[in-house]
Design a protein around this motif. Structure first.
Motif, PDB file in Angstrom:
ATOM      1  N   ILE A 117      14.328  34.526  18.989  1.00 33.33           N
ATOM      2  CA  ILE A 117      13.538  34.833  20.191  1.00 33.33           C
ATOM      3  C   ILE A 117      13.359  36.348  20.422  1.00 33.33           C
ATOM      4  O   ILE A 117      12.274  36.772  20.831  1.00 33.33           O
ATOM      5  CB  ILE A 117      14.135  34.124  21.436  1.00 33.33           C
ATOM      6  N   CYS A 129       8.777  33.394  27.425  1.00 33.10           N
ATOM      7  CA  CYS A 129       9.293  32.086  27.826  1.00 33.10           C
ATOM      8  C   CYS A 129       8.367  30.941  27.402  1.00 33.10           C
ATOM      9  O   CYS A 129       8.834  29.847  27.096  1.00 33.10           O
ATOM     10  CB  CYS A 129       9.538  32.028  29.331  1.00 33.10           C
ATOM     11  N   CYS A 132       9.057  30.568  23.719  1.00 31.54           N
ATOM     12  CA  CYS A 132      10.423  30.051  23.550  1.00 31.54           C
ATOM     13  C   CYS A 132      10.475  28.550  23.870  1.00 31.54           C
ATOM     14  O   CYS A 132      11.059  27.765  23.129  1.00 31.54           O
ATOM     15  CB  CYS A 132      11.366  30.842  24.450  1.00 31.54           C
ATOM     16  N   LYS A 136      11.498  25.582  21.258  1.00 32.38           N
ATOM     17  CA  LYS A 136      12.575  24.620  21.532  1.00 32.38           C
ATOM     18  C   LYS A 136      12.052  23.185  21.441  1.00 32.38           C
ATOM     19  O   LYS A 136      12.653  22.343  20.783  1.00 32.38           O
ATOM     20  CB  LYS A 136      13.184  24.874  22.921  1.00 32.38           C
ATOM     21  N   CYS A 221      19.516  33.911  31.146  1.00 32.65           N
ATOM     22  CA  CYS A 221      18.998  34.545  29.937  1.00 32.65           C
ATOM     23  C   CYS A 221      18.503  35.953  30.306  1.00 32.65           C
ATOM     24  O   CYS A 221      17.877  36.135  31.343  1.00 32.65           O
ATOM     25  CB  CYS A 221      17.834  33.701  29.419  1.00 32.65           C
TER      26      CYS A 221
ATOM     27  N   GLY B  65      16.497  29.977  34.566  1.00 34.42           N
ATOM     28  CA  GLY B  65      15.838  30.029  33.254  1.00 34.42           C
ATOM     29  C   GLY B  65      16.207  28.999  32.254  1.00 34.42           C
ATOM     30  O   GLY B  65      17.150  28.979  31.593  1.00 34.42           O
TER      31      GLY B  65
HETATM   32  S1  SF4 Z   1      15.866  30.903  27.121  1.00 31.69           S
HETATM   33 FE1  SF4 Z   1      14.575  30.481  28.893  1.00 31.69          FE
HETATM   34  S2  SF4 Z   1      14.447  32.443  29.986  1.00 31.69           S
HETATM   35 FE2  SF4 Z   1      15.214  32.887  27.908  1.00 31.69          FE
HETATM   36  S3  SF4 Z   1      13.370  33.357  26.738  1.00 31.69           S
HETATM   37 FE3  SF4 Z   1      13.774  31.175  26.446  1.00 31.69          FE
HETATM   38  S4  SF4 Z   1      12.541  30.178  28.031  1.00 31.69           S
HETATM   39 FE4  SF4 Z   1      12.688  32.348  28.602  1.00 31.69          FE
END
Ligand code: SF4
Ligand SMILES: [Zn+2]
Ligand SMILES: [Zn+2]
Lengths: 316, 65
Positions: A117, A129, A132, A136, A221, B65
């Motif tokens: 990331i 985000c 990300c 995921k 995060c 988050g």
């Molecule tokens: S873990 Fe959550 S807050 Fe951190 S970059 Fe990924 S989506 Fe964004």
């Protein structure tokens, strides 16, 4: 306050249900809500294997423990995002939890996959985000399919679901409104996705995690701009306070009367999906979004004059 | 004197006296279901009296988050 069921001193007060419970009766109530969600929406059928996405937070670990206590065949999946300090801490919580309970765990390391990331943040010009989240979800689905799991479970609770539904409604986003819910059936390269905690609030999952001694990862995060939907959650907290039961009735009402209507509209406009030529994940383009991100990150990293220092840092 | 730790901010507050858990939550601007109120190994409902010498942990529940 006394427990509504057994009259001993209560530990948990639930204004939405106009009630209070002792520890033991709260656990019974909690399990009842999870079972009700599973039965009502046929989330897990007898004998099915469940892959549970584990971030290390209270909701995902609670979900894992509760499904395992209900006798389901569960395996954890953790995606190690490769973010300095915070990812290692989250992963340690997940690994410790699974080891303590003797649970199976699968870890995907984004550093090994060439898409950590921090590099996405550095090289891709879009909110980190959103990328990300996409990465995921890609891995959740991919591991579920490759591992032959019947379904993929996530720890979304009632507050998450109501805030998301509210945001989708404010935009009248027909695509999302056509399929938001506790169960998204498997289709064209997607595993069935389930949210067995959807009837339980954030407060209730926090109580469950506490009374079950679950040690959670709670440090935010470093890239987080604050919790998502914070404003909407505050608004709903007011509604719920003034009119207890608003959240679940808004959500249940949507499932009964809103979603089917949107699903009809979307059926007419749906687009064809086929396997990504690189990773076989379903996509409407030739190469899927995550593989395209990986290509872009790899190219820009190679062209980056700072990359030498990065490599040294990565090795350290 | 009552010591109150607030998570996840890692703040520590000291109160001379507090009546009930509800009063503490109001002072912190929290609703009943916004945070766990922990004393030792037990969770406290809003009606519970807070005693002099108590050490309380407030754990906010909204996921970040
Ligand atoms: S873990 Fe959550 S807050 Fe951190 S970059 Fe990924 S989506 Fe964004
Ligand atoms: Zn009881
Ligand atoms: Zn792909």
């Amino acid at each position: 306050m006394k427990c509504r069921k057994c009259k001993v001193p209560a530990e948990i007060s639930l204004p939405s249900h106009n009630t209070a419970f002792c520890r033991a009766c709260f656990s019974t109530y909690f399990t009842g809500q999870v079972e009700r969600a599973i039965d009502k929406h046929k989330l897990i059928l007898p004998g099915e294997s469940v892959l549970v996405a584990l971030s290390g937070g209270k909701d995902s670990l609670t979900l894992m423990l509760e499904l395992s206590r209900l006798g389901h065949d569960v395996t954890g999946l953790h995606v190690d995002l490769g973010i300095p300090v915070s990812s290692a801490a989250a992963r340690a919580k997940v690994e410790g939890f699974c080891a303590q309970h003797g649970m199976k765990l699968h870890v995907v390391e984004l550093i090994k996959e060439g898409l950590p990331i921090p590099d996405v943040k550095k090289y891709i010009n879009r909110p980190v985000c959103s990328a990300c989240g996409k990465i995921k979800r890609h891995w959740f689905n991919r591991v579920a399919l490759e591992g032959g799991f019947h379904c993929l479970a996530t720890g979304h609770n009632l507050d998450d679901e109501v805030a998301r539904l509210f945001a989708n409604t404010l935009r009248w986003d027909a695509g999302y409104l056509s399929d938001q819910g506790p169960c998204l059936q498997a289709e064209s390269g997607f595993a069935r996705k389930i949210k067995p905690l959807y009837r339980l609030t954030e407060f209730e999952t926090a109580c469950y995690a506490f009374i079950n001694g679950i040690s959670i990862h709670s440090a935010p995060c470093p890239y987080s701009g604050g919790a998502s939907f914070t404003g909407h959650k505050a608004l709903w907290s007011n509604l719920e306070y003034n009119s207890p039961g608003s959240k679940i009735s808004f959500y249940d009402g949507f499932l009964k009367r809103g979603r089917p209507a949107f699903a009809l509209v979307e059926k007419e406009e749906g687009h064809e999906l086929s396997p990504c030529t690189s990773c076989a994940s379903p996509t409407s383009t030739e190469v899927c979004g995550v593989c395209r991100l990986k290509i872009a990150v790899t190219e820009r990293r190679a062209a980056d004059p700072d990359r030498a220092t990065d490599r040294v840092r990565d090795k350290a | 004197m009552i010591i109150v730790h607030v998570e996840p901010e890692n703040q520590t507050l000291i109160f001379r006296s507090l009546n009930t858990v509800l009063m503490l939550q109001k002072r912190l601007g929290l609703r009943v279901t916004d945070a766990l109120v922990i004393r030792g190994s037990e969770l406290l409902t809003p009606d519970i009296q807070i005693q002099d010498g108590d050490e309380i942990h407030i754990r906010k529940v909204t996921s970040t988050g």
